[in-house]
Design a protein around this motif. Structure first.
Motif, PDB file in Angstrom:
ATOM      1  N   ARG A  52      26.207  -9.703  55.493  1.00  0.00           N
ATOM      2  CA  ARG A  52      26.005  -9.417  56.922  1.00  0.00           C
ATOM      3  C   ARG A  52      24.861 -10.251  57.494  1.00  0.00           C
ATOM      4  O   ARG A  52      24.944 -10.749  58.619  1.00  0.00           O
ATOM      5  N   LYS A  53      23.783 -10.402  56.726  1.00  0.00           N
ATOM      6  CA  LYS A  53      22.669 -11.233  57.182  1.00  0.00           C
ATOM      7  C   LYS A  53      23.113 -12.677  57.365  1.00  0.00           C
ATOM      8  O   LYS A  53      22.726 -13.345  58.329  1.00  0.00           O
ATOM      9  N   ARG A  54      23.929 -13.158  56.438  1.00  0.00           N
ATOM     10  CA  ARG A  54      24.421 -14.534  56.545  1.00  0.00           C
ATOM     11  C   ARG A  54      25.294 -14.713  57.775  1.00  0.00           C
ATOM     12  O   ARG A  54      25.221 -15.742  58.451  1.00  0.00           O
ATOM     13  N   ILE A  55      26.120 -13.728  58.077  1.00  0.00           N
ATOM     14  CA  ILE A  55      26.988 -13.817  59.258  1.00  0.00           C
ATOM     15  C   ILE A  55      26.138 -13.908  60.519  1.00  0.00           C
ATOM     16  O   ILE A  55      26.409 -14.718  61.416  1.00  0.00           O
ATOM     17  N   ILE A  56      25.089 -13.108  60.587  1.00  0.00           N
ATOM     18  CA  ILE A  56      24.205 -13.134  61.757  1.00  0.00           C
ATOM     19  C   ILE A  56      23.511 -14.485  61.872  1.00  0.00           C
ATOM     20  O   ILE A  56      23.424 -15.066  62.965  1.00  0.00           O
ATOM     21  N   LEU A  57      23.027 -15.022  60.746  1.00  0.00           N
ATOM     22  CA  LEU A  57      22.359 -16.325  60.776  1.00  0.00           C
ATOM     23  C   LEU A  57      23.309 -17.440  61.197  1.00  0.00           C
ATOM     24  O   LEU A  57      22.923 -18.354  61.929  1.00  0.00           O
TER      25      LEU A  57
ATOM     26  N   LEU B 233      25.896 -17.127  63.167  1.00  0.00           N
ATOM     27  CA  LEU B 233      26.129 -16.992  64.606  1.00  0.00           C
ATOM     28  C   LEU B 233      24.937 -17.485  65.422  1.00  0.00           C
ATOM     29  O   LEU B 233      25.111 -18.095  66.480  1.00  0.00           O
ATOM     30  N   ILE B 234      23.733 -17.246  64.938  1.00  0.00           N
ATOM     31  CA  ILE B 234      22.542 -17.652  65.680  1.00  0.00           C
ATOM     32  C   ILE B 234      22.364 -19.168  65.665  1.00  0.00           C
ATOM     33  O   ILE B 234      22.085 -19.789  66.693  1.00  0.00           O
ATOM     34  N   HIS B 235      22.538 -19.790  64.511  1.00  0.00           N
ATOM     35  CA  HIS B 235      22.173 -21.198  64.348  1.00  0.00           C
ATOM     36  C   HIS B 235      23.343 -22.173  64.421  1.00  0.00           C
ATOM     37  O   HIS B 235      23.130 -23.381  64.276  1.00  0.00           O
TER      38      HIS B 235
ATOM     39  N   SER C 251      22.354 -20.211  56.977  1.00  0.00           N
ATOM     40  CA  SER C 251      23.036 -20.345  58.262  1.00  0.00           C
ATOM     41  C   SER C 251      24.218 -21.309  58.175  1.00  0.00           C
ATOM     42  O   SER C 251      24.833 -21.612  59.190  1.00  0.00           O
TER      43      SER C 251
ATOM     44  N   ARG D  79      28.049 -22.224  57.281  1.00  0.00           N
ATOM     45  CA  ARG D  79      29.301 -21.467  57.219  1.00  0.00           C
ATOM     46  C   ARG D  79      29.896 -21.450  55.820  1.00  0.00           C
ATOM     47  O   ARG D  79      30.605 -20.518  55.454  1.00  0.00           O
TER      48      ARG D  79
END
Length: 100
Positions: free
Chosen positions: A11-16, A18-20, A54, A56
Motif C-alpha cells: 500500500r505504501k508503494r502504491i501511494i508513492l 501515485l505521488i511521484h 516510487s 511502478r
C-alpha cells in the motif's frame, strides 16, 4: 493469507507511485530531450533522488481477498484458490467450474 506487513508495504508503494509518477515522467522526458551533457546529468540527479519504491516495477499484483501474490489472475484480481472457490459457489458471473 499474506503477512499484514507485506500488504502494508504494498500500500505504501502504491501511494508513492501515485505521488511521484508525474515527476518521474517529467524528469525522464526532459532528460531524453536535453542536448547538453551537464544539464542531462543534473536532470538525472533529480530523478535519482526520488524514492526507489516510487517505481511502478516495484509493485506486485496481489489477491484482493487474501493478499496472495502467487497464482494471480488479472482479469478478476484474485488468486487461484479464491477464484476456484468463488466460481464453485457461483459468485463470479459468467464463470463456471468444470466438473466431469
Amino acid at each position: 493469507m499474506s503477512k499484514k506487513s507485506l500488504i502494508a508495504r504494498q500500500r505504501k508503494r502504491i501511494i508513492l507511485v501515485l505521488i511521484h509518477s508525474h515527476n518521474r515522467y517529467v524528469y525522464r522526458t526532459n532528460g531524453k530531450d536535453e542536448k547538453s551533457f551537464e544539464k542531462k546529468l543534473r536532470i538525472y540527479s533529480f530523478l535519482q533522488k526520488l524514492p526507489r519504491n516510487s517505481l511502478r516495477c516495484r509493485l506486485r499484483n496481489r489477491c484482493y481477498v487474501t493478499g496472495r501474490s502467487r497464482g494471480y489472475f488479472r482479469t478478476f484480481g484474485l488468486s487461484r484458490h479464491i477464484l476456484r472457490d468463488m466460481a464453485h459457489y457461483g459468485l463470479l458471473p459468467g464463470v463456471t467450474k468444470a466438473s466431469w
